[in-house]
Design a protein around this motif. Structure first.
Motif, mmCIF file in Angstrom:
data_model
loop_
_atom_site.group_PDB
_atom_site.id
_atom_site.type_symbol
_atom_site.label_atom_id
_atom_site.label_comp_id
_atom_site.label_asym_id
_atom_site.label_seq_id
_atom_site.Cartn_x
_atom_site.Cartn_y
_atom_site.Cartn_z
ATOM 1 N N LEU A 19 0.988 -1.148 -0.010
ATOM 2 C CA LEU A 19 0.119 -0.061 0.028
ATOM 3 C C LEU A 19 0.785 1.373 -0.181
ATOM 4 O O LEU A 19 0.592 2.202 -0.820
ATOM 5 N N TRP A 20 1.946 1.288 0.829
ATOM 6 C CA TRP A 20 2.871 2.413 0.845
ATOM 7 C C TRP A 20 3.552 2.503 -0.289
ATOM 8 O O TRP A 20 3.724 3.574 -0.843
ATOM 9 N N GLY A 21 3.866 1.480 -1.158
ATOM 10 C CA GLY A 21 4.734 1.579 -2.084
ATOM 11 C C GLY A 21 3.579 2.223 -3.345
ATOM 12 O O GLY A 21 4.064 3.007 -4.298
ATOM 13 N N LEU A 78 2.268 13.105 0.312
ATOM 14 C CA LEU A 78 2.071 11.570 0.204
ATOM 15 C C LEU A 78 3.261 10.799 -0.008
ATOM 16 O O LEU A 78 3.572 9.850 0.193
ATOM 17 N N ALA A 79 3.738 11.270 -1.246
ATOM 18 C CA ALA A 79 5.254 10.655 -1.534
ATOM 19 C C ALA A 79 6.264 10.738 -0.709
ATOM 20 O O ALA A 79 6.571 9.587 -0.225
ATOM 21 N N LEU A 80 6.524 11.640 -0.114
ATOM 22 C CA LEU A 80 7.366 11.768 1.085
ATOM 23 C C LEU A 80 7.306 10.972 2.283
ATOM 24 O O LEU A 80 7.949 10.156 2.739
ATOM 25 N N VAL A 81 5.850 11.000 2.560
ATOM 26 C CA VAL A 81 5.551 10.259 3.887
ATOM 27 C C VAL A 81 5.586 8.613 3.553
ATOM 28 O O VAL A 81 6.429 7.826 4.164
ATOM 29 N N LEU A 85 8.402 6.184 5.520
ATOM 30 C CA LEU A 85 7.892 4.932 5.675
ATOM 31 C C LEU A 85 8.403 3.490 5.346
ATOM 32 O O LEU A 85 8.636 2.667 6.110
ATOM 33 N N LEU A 86 8.645 3.753 3.997
ATOM 34 C CA LEU A 86 9.217 2.376 3.266
ATOM 35 C C LEU A 86 10.701 2.292 3.664
ATOM 36 O O LEU A 86 11.194 1.252 4.123
ATOM 37 N N VAL A 87 11.398 3.226 3.784
ATOM 38 C CA VAL A 87 12.792 3.598 4.327
ATOM 39 C C VAL A 87 12.928 2.878 5.617
ATOM 40 O O VAL A 87 13.652 2.168 5.986
ATOM 41 N N ARG A 88 11.947 3.219 6.671
ATOM 42 C CA ARG A 88 11.952 2.893 8.073
ATOM 43 C C ARG A 88 11.675 1.393 8.174
ATOM 44 O O ARG A 88 12.126 0.608 8.875
ATOM 45 N N SER A 89 10.892 0.945 7.033
ATOM 46 C CA SER A 89 10.271 -0.482 7.134
ATOM 47 C C SER A 89 11.918 -1.544 6.595
ATOM 48 O O SER A 89 11.848 -2.498 7.098
ATOM 49 N N VAL A 90 12.397 -1.045 5.533
ATOM 50 C CA VAL A 90 13.705 -1.401 4.995
ATOM 51 C C VAL A 90 14.666 -1.542 6.404
ATOM 52 O O VAL A 90 15.404 -2.442 6.584
ATOM 53 N N ALA A 91 14.799 -0.187 6.849
ATOM 54 C CA ALA A 91 16.047 -0.315 7.917
ATOM 55 C C ALA A 91 15.777 -1.092 9.318
ATOM 56 O O ALA A 91 16.466 -1.716 10.031
ATOM 57 N N GLY A 96 12.167 -6.519 3.104
ATOM 58 C CA GLY A 96 13.725 -6.704 2.525
ATOM 59 C C GLY A 96 14.176 -5.870 1.653
ATOM 60 O O GLY A 96 13.360 -4.942 0.996
ATOM 61 N N GLY A 97 15.506 -5.424 1.869
ATOM 62 C CA GLY A 97 16.430 -4.642 1.114
ATOM 63 C C GLY A 97 15.893 -4.464 -0.587
ATOM 64 O O GLY A 97 15.828 -3.812 -1.284
ATOM 65 N N SER A 98 15.746 -5.942 -1.004
ATOM 66 C CA SER A 98 15.499 -5.957 -2.614
ATOM 67 C C SER A 98 14.087 -5.581 -2.883
ATOM 68 O O SER A 98 14.015 -5.096 -3.802
ATOM 69 N N TRP A 99 13.339 -5.872 -1.970
ATOM 70 C CA TRP A 99 11.934 -5.278 -2.159
ATOM 71 C C TRP A 99 11.925 -3.806 -2.093
ATOM 72 O O TRP A 99 11.051 -3.092 -2.899
ATOM 73 N N GLY A 100 12.682 -3.380 -1.134
ATOM 74 C CA GLY A 100 12.667 -1.725 -1.143
ATOM 75 C C GLY A 100 13.505 -1.230 -2.448
ATOM 76 O O GLY A 100 12.866 -0.116 -3.088
ATOM 77 N N LEU A 101 14.414 -1.916 -3.029
ATOM 78 C CA LEU A 101 14.920 -1.533 -4.329
ATOM 79 C C LEU A 101 14.079 -1.600 -5.431
ATOM 80 O O LEU A 101 13.995 -0.700 -6.331
#
Length: 161
Positions: A19-21, A78-81, A85-91, A96-101
């Motif tokens: 959803l955040w993606g 919305l894009a910044l939030v 949130l996605l960077v925090r989920s990866v960190a 997973g880092g691959s999914w974030g990438l």
């Protein structure tokens, strides 16, 4: 501690991260449109023609004046939030880092789509050459980004097993 509990967080792709993606991609496209878009009246005035004489590659959606002023900044927020949130989920190991990438590789496609929409719906006299040029550049670049995102997603899926 029993064998069913794990101290390692899950790096699977969850519906919340999906959803955040999606919010990140939609917000990026709206922001890009807003940054490239010029109100039709201003463009016609700058081009020296009446707005009713204008041609369009794609007929723009009828938006009230206030909507143009709301869509872009709201998309940016919305894009910044979503990005934070996605960077925090990866960190935090929840994504997973691959999914974030993979999500990150899709952002340029959304940015190009928003810019292309602004160019394609611009009022012009004659052919909208800018829309064609934007498409010539955006399609190959978008395919490269899509291939990179797919490769990252495949790597993320394999790591999870």
């Amino acid at each position: 501690m029993n064998d069913t509990t794990s101290l390692r967080p899950s790096s699977a792709f969850s519906p919340v991260n999906a959803l955040w993606g999606a919010v990140l991609l939609a917000g990026s496209a709206a922001t890009s449109w807003w940054l490239v878009h010029t109100p039709a009246e201003e463009q016609a005035r700058a081009g020296g023609f009446a707005l009713d004489e204008a041609d369009y590659a794609i007929e723009p959606l009828p938006l009230p004046g206030w909507a143009e002023a709301v869509i872009g900044p709201l998309g940016l927020v919305l894009a910044l939030v979503a990005a934070v949130l996605l960077v925090r989920s990866v960190a935090g190991g929840r994504l997973g880092g691959s999914w974030g990438l993979a999500i990150g590789c899709l952002v340029p496609i959304a940015l190009m789509a928003g810019a292309w929409w602004a160019i394609a719906t611009a009022p012009v006299i004659g052919a909208n050459i800018g829309a064609g040029l934007a498409q010539i550049v955006s399609v190959p670049a978008g395919l490269l980004c899509l291939a990179a995102a797919l490769a990252c997603a495949v790597m993320g899926g394999r790591r999870r097993r």
